[in-house]
Scaffold this active site. Sequence first.
Site, PDB file in Angstrom:
ATOM      1  N   ASP A 158       0.843  -1.017  -0.103  1.00  0.00           N
ATOM      2  CA  ASP A 158       0.058  -0.008   0.071  1.00  0.00           C
ATOM      3  C   ASP A 158       0.873   1.273   0.110  1.00  0.00           C
ATOM      4  OD1 ASP A 158      -1.623   1.947   0.788  1.00  0.00           O
ATOM      5  OD2 ASP A 158      -2.650   0.896   2.125  1.00  0.00           O
ATOM      6  N   TYR A 186      -9.617  15.522  -4.883  1.00  0.00           N
ATOM      7  CA  TYR A 186      -8.765  15.010  -5.918  1.00  0.00           C
ATOM      8  C   TYR A 186      -8.056  16.087  -6.385  1.00  0.00           C
ATOM      9  CZ  TYR A 186      -7.429  12.496 -10.281  1.00  0.00           C
ATOM     10  OH  TYR A 186      -6.974  11.758 -11.354  1.00  0.00           O
TER      11      TYR A 186
END
Length: 279
Positions: A72, A164
């Site tokens: 990750d 984002y």
Amino acid sequence: MSPSSDWKSPTGFHGRTAIVTGASSGLGAALAVTLAAARANVVLFSPEAERQQQVATQCEQAGGQALSVVGDVTRPEDCQRLVADTVARFGQLDHLVANAGISMWARFAEVQDLAVFRRLVEVNYLGALYCVYHALPHLRQSGGMITAITSIQGKIAVPMHTGYVASKHALQGFCEALRLELQGTGVGVLTVLPHWLRGTELRQRAFGSDGRELGASSRRHSRESVPMELACQLIVQAMAARRRELVIPWKLKALLVLNLLWPRRAEALILGAVKQQDS
Ligand SMILES: NC(=O)c1ccc[n+]([C@@H]2O[C@H](COP(=O)([O-])OP(=O)(O)OC[C@H]3O[C@@H](n4cnc5c(N)ncnc54)[C@H](OP(=O)(O)O)[C@@H]3O)[C@@H](O)[C@H]2O)c1
């Protein structure tokens, strides 16, 4: 930049080692296979072991050697292990493609769980930064390259994407500052700013206002979206040429200029495009 006919065998990758983060699907998977076809050693990194192994098999079928590392990007220790495993297996690191990313599609005021914003920054910005940090000593040795997949939204704001856009502006700014620091070291920094891409899972896996993934049929692709093969073609060409920035498609540069010179006009165009996407 116009595509050349020999893009499937770009020179300069044979025997080189490239890490691609977020390689289990979408752009990362396609780039990994493209680099493998150019005879690079490819190291794939994502949390998804099974799908990533399928991509690793495709890389080997395409002609490169492949190593799948499961982890990750938001865990610095995973990023450190990624680089250590790469160097242990292939002896060097020439390219880091920081591609792993997640998205959202929700109005800021309607987001019910603010953890969405933390997660976007952790994956899209800090995840890339951790990988760059651990890769950098090896890239200095090889005179290698960092390729960061940011987005046109690293320079342009789009509604429904507040978190984002913020994470991609952070990544874009980080890369631009790092490029200055690395001048004279032999390490290149390429930022890739794509428009919407076809053939990825980014949209259906984007966070909605309830913090859950939007799902497959939530929105359609715009006519303007870029085919995956073309995006890969342009990115590997830019890596081979050690360019500093790539906007896909190139005509979107006009929007960047418009945004500087006539921002209200740029805003109107962006709002119109998003309205079309959201309908
Ligand atoms: N699609 C577009 O229109 C578009 C436009 C501009 C920029 N981009 C950028 O392109 C990049 C690739 O996105 P995509 O469109 O190909 O989306 P995608 O198909 O959803 O692929 C995203 C990849 O990132 C991986 N990933 C997500 N979280 C991760 C984490 N914490 N650690 C490691 N890997 C992780 C995913 O792995 P799992 O599947 O295992 O979770 C997957 O392999 C992103 O940075 C995105 O922002 C995309």
